[in-house]
Scaffold this active site. Sequence first.
Site, mmCIF file in Angstrom:
data_model
loop_
_atom_site.group_PDB
_atom_site.id
_atom_site.type_symbol
_atom_site.label_atom_id
_atom_site.label_comp_id
_atom_site.label_asym_id
_atom_site.label_seq_id
_atom_site.Cartn_x
_atom_site.Cartn_y
_atom_site.Cartn_z
ATOM 1 N N GLY A 1 24.088 -56.592 -42.013
ATOM 2 C CA GLY A 1 25.588 -56.907 -42.802
ATOM 3 C C GLY A 1 26.011 -55.949 -41.767
ATOM 4 O O GLY A 1 25.793 -54.340 -41.341
ATOM 5 N N HIS B 1 25.573 -61.172 -46.698
ATOM 6 C CA HIS B 1 25.555 -62.863 -46.087
ATOM 7 C C HIS B 1 26.578 -62.788 -45.466
ATOM 8 O O HIS B 1 27.144 -63.226 -44.728
ATOM 9 C CB HIS B 1 25.665 -63.683 -46.962
ATOM 10 C CG HIS B 1 24.932 -65.038 -46.656
ATOM 11 N ND1 HIS B 1 24.287 -65.211 -47.263
ATOM 12 C CD2 HIS B 1 25.133 -65.983 -45.348
ATOM 13 C CE1 HIS B 1 23.124 -66.935 -46.701
ATOM 14 N NE2 HIS B 1 23.683 -67.072 -45.673
ATOM 15 N N ARG C 1 24.095 -61.776 -36.576
ATOM 16 C CA ARG C 1 24.717 -62.419 -35.278
ATOM 17 C C ARG C 1 24.888 -62.209 -33.526
ATOM 18 O O ARG C 1 24.140 -62.651 -32.940
ATOM 19 C CB ARG C 1 26.162 -62.395 -35.361
ATOM 20 C CG ARG C 1 26.488 -62.691 -36.641
ATOM 21 C CD ARG C 1 28.286 -62.876 -36.555
ATOM 22 N NE ARG C 1 28.901 -63.492 -37.760
ATOM 23 C CZ ARG C 1 28.586 -62.705 -39.232
ATOM 24 N NH1 ARG C 1 28.493 -61.908 -39.110
ATOM 25 N NH2 ARG C 1 29.264 -63.672 -40.455
#
Length: 365
Positions: free
Chosen positions: A291, A259, A314
């Site tokens: 990740g 996560h 991100r």
Amino acid sequence: MDHVGTGAVTRETPPVNLREFEPAARARLDPAHYDYFAGGAQDEITVAANEAAFRRRALVPRVLRGQGPPRLEVTVLGETASMPVLLAPTAFHRLAHPDGEFATARAAAEAGVIMIAAMLSTVTIEEIAACGPKLWFQLYIQPDLGFTTSLVRRAEDAGCRALVVTADSPALGRNERGDRNGFHDLPPGMYCANMVQKGRQGRDDEVRQVALSPDLSFRHLDWLRETTSLPIVLKGVLHPADARLAVEHGVDAIVVSNHGGRQLDTVPASLDRLPLVADAVRGQVPLLLDGGVRRGTDVVKALALGADAVAIGRPALWGLAVAGRAGVERVLTLLRNELANALTLCGAASPGDVTGDLLDGIDLK
Ligand SMILES: Cc1cc2nc3c(=O)[nH]c(=O)nc-3n(C[C@H](O)[C@H](O)[C@H](O)COP(=O)(O)O)c2cc1C
Ligand SMILES: O=C(O)C(=O)c1ccccc1
């Protein structure tokens, strides 16, 4: 981009790689919102570990293979994608840009990549689907199974081709940046669009709170398996025993993920767990990894360790914050070009051509 302020002109060089989008995004975002996106659990040891794990691995290219330019397309769960990179589900895109998930979805459609829409999106799954991306739906199974079923039906009806069940969140991770900033709620006018419930008997509509429940178990997965014929992808697996259980319970794919370091801190980097999970699954279901993927070489390393594709979280948010749809497109284009370059330099003809021997056991640092 030129910004004319009080007479001074500051020149900002456009980002030339994924990492450079982060400071550019930070400059545009409310600091509390930047921290929400960037942050992880507690000491953020796992956040750092995810990227570090890629940095440590060494690639050993093959030469003179005469492969020509690589083909990047892959098929995952019957869905073709223009490259083995998906958009990981991330909540609250309107915090990054006013166009929110509309912008992300249009960028995904343009790039031909699969978007995993978050259940906690700030526009509805139907609106995202209308933008035309190849679409999967991320689900936090809610203890209210009736409500969960209604979300699944909406995702099916909107044309989502898989359900991605997040398994690593029996509780919310402890994000101390949020505590420090007092950021616990979305700003007025922004809400979880899929969670709106029609007010009964003339009352106002209500937005349901998401429940991250410690009661969830593999029995819920069995229930979901009976409820839908969509492929089920289990996201957030790090333990090989869980990977085996997932396969036994009829899961169609697994995302090896922590996560983005936002749940349990001090868990290992996703990349470092990938070989163990790949060993446990033995090719029975496709494996995805997320990740810390920031470079084309990172994608190659994940493929070499057993992933069929990767997802980015991100970096897409940074692109979104910097320039909306165009920013997400730019992030995807940069990663695509890097991946093509890395495959070419490795002598690999395609993602499927990447084998374990392209990595050696040497720790670079
Ligand atoms: C701001 C943010 C929100 C996220 N929201 C969700 C979510 O709603 N559901 C989920 O399964 N994962 C969520 N994730 C985790 C991502 O799907 C993914 O696992 C992670 O971001 C990958 O790491 P990366 O950001 O280093 O690429 C979120 C991650 C971030 C950074
Ligand atoms: O921020 C997250 O990573 C996430 O998954 C989440 C979970 C619950 C509410 C909002 C976001």
